[in-house]
Design an enzyme around this catalytic site. Structure first.
Site, PDB file in Angstrom:
ATOM      1  N   GLU A 116      60.771  42.244 103.670  1.00 35.37           N
ATOM      2  CA  GLU A 116      61.148  43.016 102.478  1.00 35.37           C
ATOM      3  C   GLU A 116      62.545  42.671 101.972  1.00 35.37           C
ATOM      4  O   GLU A 116      63.234  43.515 101.402  1.00 35.37           O
ATOM      5  CB  GLU A 116      61.053  44.516 102.802  1.00 35.37           C
ATOM      6  CG  GLU A 116      59.657  44.945 103.223  1.00 35.37           C
ATOM      7  CD  GLU A 116      59.594  46.360 103.774  1.00 35.37           C
ATOM      8  OE1 GLU A 116      58.494  46.922 103.795  1.00 35.37           O
ATOM      9  OE2 GLU A 116      60.647  46.906 104.169  1.00 35.37           O
ATOM     10  N   ASP A 158      60.829  31.226 105.327  1.00 37.00           N
ATOM     11  CA  ASP A 158      60.385  30.148 106.211  1.00 37.00           C
ATOM     12  C   ASP A 158      61.135  30.169 107.531  1.00 37.00           C
ATOM     13  O   ASP A 158      60.550  29.925 108.596  1.00 37.00           O
ATOM     14  CB  ASP A 158      60.568  28.796 105.522  1.00 37.00           C
ATOM     15  CG  ASP A 158      59.681  28.653 104.298  1.00 37.00           C
ATOM     16  OD1 ASP A 158      58.599  29.263 104.284  1.00 37.00           O
ATOM     17  OD2 ASP A 158      60.073  27.950 103.353  1.00 37.00           O
ATOM     18  N   GLY A 213      70.362  25.691 100.211  1.00 35.66           N
ATOM     19  CA  GLY A 213      69.344  24.747 100.681  1.00 35.66           C
ATOM     20  C   GLY A 213      68.390  25.408 101.644  1.00 35.66           C
ATOM     21  O   GLY A 213      68.802  26.201 102.504  1.00 35.66           O
ATOM     22  N   ASN A 255      55.441  38.794 102.096  1.00 32.90           N
ATOM     23  CA  ASN A 255      56.566  39.570 101.598  1.00 32.90           C
ATOM     24  C   ASN A 255      56.002  40.752 100.806  1.00 32.90           C
ATOM     25  O   ASN A 255      54.777  40.936 100.724  1.00 32.90           O
ATOM     26  CB  ASN A 255      57.534  38.719 100.786  1.00 32.90           C
ATOM     27  CG  ASN A 255      56.915  38.116  99.529  1.00 32.90           C
ATOM     28  OD1 ASN A 255      55.899  38.611  99.015  1.00 32.90           O
ATOM     29  ND2 ASN A 255      57.503  37.053  99.026  1.00 32.90           N
ATOM     30  N   GLN A 284      65.787  44.802 102.336  1.00 32.20           N
ATOM     31  CA  GLN A 284      65.355  46.052 102.965  1.00 32.20           C
ATOM     32  C   GLN A 284      64.938  45.861 104.424  1.00 32.20           C
ATOM     33  O   GLN A 284      64.748  46.831 105.139  1.00 32.20           O
ATOM     34  CB  GLN A 284      64.186  46.652 102.174  1.00 32.20           C
ATOM     35  CG  GLN A 284      64.498  46.958 100.723  1.00 32.20           C
ATOM     36  CD  GLN A 284      65.682  47.891 100.557  1.00 32.20           C
ATOM     37  OE1 GLN A 284      65.806  48.877 101.284  1.00 32.20           O
ATOM     38  NE2 GLN A 284      66.549  47.578  99.605  1.00 32.20           N
ATOM     39  N   GLY A 285      64.758  44.602 104.835  1.00 37.16           N
ATOM     40  CA  GLY A 285      64.417  44.359 106.235  1.00 37.16           C
ATOM     41  C   GLY A 285      62.966  43.970 106.440  1.00 37.16           C
ATOM     42  O   GLY A 285      62.368  43.286 105.611  1.00 37.16           O
ATOM     43  N   GLY A 331      55.744  24.313 104.767  1.00 36.33           N
ATOM     44  CA  GLY A 331      55.350  23.786 106.065  1.00 36.33           C
ATOM     45  C   GLY A 331      56.501  23.097 106.773  1.00 36.33           C
ATOM     46  O   GLY A 331      56.821  23.407 107.927  1.00 36.33           O
TER      47      GLY A 331
END
Length: 289
Positions: A205, A236, A271, A185, A208-209, A43
């Site tokens: 992915e 994120d 990070g 994902n 892979q994009g 979050g």
């Protein structure tokens, strides 16, 4: 352009990050190469990503009454995230994530702590901020009933919602239908949706994009070829950037291209939050040629 209003409802963690040359086997003790603490939680990460990219961001969540909680509140404030709706939960610790980095990948153990107390009754106190949003962003490091309650609020008030189903958790059929976009994902897609695919799904992915549907046709945006140091905050960053771009009124394809570029920049630093880019940095990266 008017700054979009984005509300992020989710976890606020302190990340305890250990780097090693290889992942340990079962029962094996190895030497690490580096340790650091850094602000995290899906979050909070997505809130920081959206704020750096120019949105007015309201964070809804909880921290513990401990030093980590103080540090995380200060960090969010310094990132221009509105923490009016972030409180301290008595009698519990701030959420933690133990992260091991090695071999250009990561393994993560989450301790929920105060995040487990982000329940519907707490959300009700923050309802005004939710219904004033241009977009709401949800992840799965808070209780299931809170996620479903938020989707009910947003459906009732016609607020678009991006649901990032990480870590994977099943929702009711009604709740899934209330999501405007769903961003799993590859692993989460297989665990939760199998072969299901419609225009609400935007599937990240990794190298892979990104795959998605537009006009009932499968589409794909390739990943950028960059040096990967840490993938922890990539998803994120992608989700925060996607929310910003969609809230600004961009097309789904343009929003994905923008978010994909932001994620590519994020993996080039250690990070979850430290590598998250500004809008100018993403623009320069996407137009460098």
């Amino acid at each position: 352009m008017k700054k979009p209003k984005i509300t992020v409802i989710g976890s606020i963690n302190m990340d305890l990050v250990t780097s090693t040359d290889k992942f340990p086997e079962q029962g094996e003790t190895i030497r690490g190469t580096q340790f650091q603490t850094s602000p995290g939680g899906k979050g909070a990460n997505q809130a920081v990503a959206a704020a750096r990219l120019g949105a007015n961001v309201n964070m809804i969540g909880l921290v513990g009454e401990d030093s980590f909680g103080e540090q995380l509140l200060t960090n969010l404030h310094n990132e221009d995230v509105d923490v009016t709706n972030v409180a301290k939960q008595k009698g519990t610790s701030t959420g933690l994530a133990n992260i091991v980095l090695s071999e250009k990948d990561n393994r993560i153990i989450i301790i929920g702590g105060a995040n487990e107390y982000v329940i519907p009754s707490y959300l009700e106190k923050c309802k005004e901020a939710i219904i004033e949003s241009d977009y709401v962003l949800l992840q799965f490091e808070i209780p299931k009933q809170t996620i479903e309650y938020c989707l009910e609020i947003c459906a009732e008030h016609h607020i678009p919602v991006i649901v990032n189903p990480a870590p994977a958790m099943k929702l009711s059929k009604k709740a899934w239908k209330q999501a405007t976009y769903i961003t799993p994902n590859e692993t989460e897609k297989k665990q939760l949706f199998q072969n299901q695919l419609d225009e609400r799904f935007i599937i990240t992915e990794g190298k892979q994009g990104v795959s998605y549907m537009e006009d009932n046709q499968p589409k794909h945006v390739a990943a950028h070829d960059v040096e990967v140091l840490d993938t922890t905050g990539a998803g994120d960053t992608f989700n925060g950037a996607l929310a910003v771009a969609l809230a600004e009124g961009r097309s789904v394809t343009d929003a994905i291209i923008f978010a994909n570029g932001a994620a590519a920049l994020s993996v080039q630093k250690i990070g979850a939050q430290s590598g998250m880019p500004t809008k100018e940095q993403v623009f320069n990266f996407l137009h460098k040629d």
